[in-house]
Scaffold this motif. Structure first.
Motif, PDB file in Angstrom:
ATOM      1  N   MET A   1      68.765  41.849  63.083  1.00 36.01           N
ATOM      2  CA  MET A   1      68.711  40.846  62.304  1.00 36.01           C
ATOM      3  C   MET A   1      69.197  39.577  62.506  1.00 36.01           C
ATOM      4  O   MET A   1      69.925  39.503  63.494  1.00 36.01           O
ATOM      5  N   LYS A   2      67.826  38.989  63.238  1.00 33.79           N
ATOM      6  CA  LYS A   2      68.368  37.540  63.430  1.00 33.79           C
ATOM      7  C   LYS A   2      67.755  36.260  62.665  1.00 33.79           C
ATOM      8  O   LYS A   2      66.975  36.277  62.154  1.00 33.79           O
ATOM      9  N   TYR A  13      64.310  30.975  59.257  1.00 35.30           N
ATOM     10  CA  TYR A  13      63.737  31.491  59.915  1.00 35.30           C
ATOM     11  C   TYR A  13      64.593  32.779  59.867  1.00 35.30           C
ATOM     12  O   TYR A  13      65.905  33.173  60.219  1.00 35.30           O
ATOM     13  N   ILE A  14      64.316  34.451  58.592  1.00 35.37           N
ATOM     14  CA  ILE A  14      65.610  35.813  59.045  1.00 35.37           C
ATOM     15  C   ILE A  14      64.497  36.852  59.829  1.00 35.37           C
ATOM     16  O   ILE A  14      62.873  36.663  59.199  1.00 35.37           O
ATOM     17  N   TYR A  15      64.644  36.797  61.011  1.00 36.80           N
ATOM     18  CA  TYR A  15      63.726  38.048  61.757  1.00 36.80           C
ATOM     19  C   TYR A  15      64.480  39.457  61.284  1.00 36.80           C
ATOM     20  O   TYR A  15      65.430  39.263  61.365  1.00 36.80           O
ATOM     21  N   LEU A  16      64.085  39.849  60.794  1.00 40.94           N
ATOM     22  CA  LEU A  16      64.490  41.083  59.742  1.00 40.94           C
ATOM     23  C   LEU A  16      64.301  42.867  60.960  1.00 40.94           C
ATOM     24  O   LEU A  16      64.843  43.653  60.602  1.00 40.94           O
ATOM     25  N   ASP A  42      55.281  46.366  55.576  1.00 40.35           N
ATOM     26  CA  ASP A  42      56.385  46.031  55.635  1.00 40.35           C
ATOM     27  C   ASP A  42      56.826  44.201  55.907  1.00 40.35           C
ATOM     28  O   ASP A  42      56.342  43.603  56.702  1.00 40.35           O
ATOM     29  N   VAL A  43      57.897  44.078  55.509  1.00 42.92           N
ATOM     30  CA  VAL A  43      58.449  42.533  55.581  1.00 42.92           C
ATOM     31  C   VAL A  43      59.271  42.726  56.485  1.00 42.92           C
ATOM     32  O   VAL A  43      60.418  42.705  57.018  1.00 42.92           O
ATOM     33  N   ILE A  44      58.832  41.112  57.469  1.00 40.48           N
ATOM     34  CA  ILE A  44      59.084  41.804  59.239  1.00 40.48           C
ATOM     35  C   ILE A  44      60.300  39.958  59.527  1.00 40.48           C
ATOM     36  O   ILE A  44      61.087  39.671  60.267  1.00 40.48           O
ATOM     37  N   GLY A  45      59.860  38.965  58.246  1.00 38.02           N
ATOM     38  CA  GLY A  45      60.693  38.119  58.462  1.00 38.02           C
ATOM     39  C   GLY A  45      60.195  37.262  56.940  1.00 38.02           C
ATOM     40  O   GLY A  45      59.403  37.237  56.347  1.00 38.02           O
ATOM     41  N   ILE A  46      61.116  36.229  56.978  1.00 34.13           N
ATOM     42  CA  ILE A  46      61.185  35.089  55.432  1.00 34.13           C
ATOM     43  C   ILE A  46      61.800  34.060  55.975  1.00 34.13           C
ATOM     44  O   ILE A  46      62.269  33.660  57.460  1.00 34.13           O
TER      45      ILE A  46
END
Length: 75
Positions: A1-2, A13-16, A42-46
């Motif tokens: 996660m970044k 931005y949250i990289y999952l 699938d959720v890859i980022g927010i």
């Protein structure tokens, strides 16, 4: 996660995923909060807009991680 914060744009931005997966589709789940989905949905980022209105500056980068149970690799 970044996690990345752009102070000029006031976006977070949250990289999952650590993979360089392309965004297949984006969904705004509430005003200014967008989920980026991969091809398998699938959720890859927010992405979060107007971050300074949502959080106090001292709260923005204060977080904790709690380990619950054992981690199991995805199939």
């Amino acid at each position: 996660m970044k996690i990345e914060y752009d102070h000029r744009a006031d976006t977070l931005y949250i990289y999952l995923s650590s993979r360089k997966e392309k965004v297949w589709k984006s969904r705004e789940i509430e005003p200014g909060v967008i989920l980026d989905l991969g091809k398998k949905k699938d959720v890859i980022g927010i992405e979060m807009l107007d971050v300074s209105r949502r959080f106090k500056p001292k709260e923005l980068f204060q977080f904790s991680v709690k380990h619950v149970g054992e981690l199991t690799p995805a199939p």
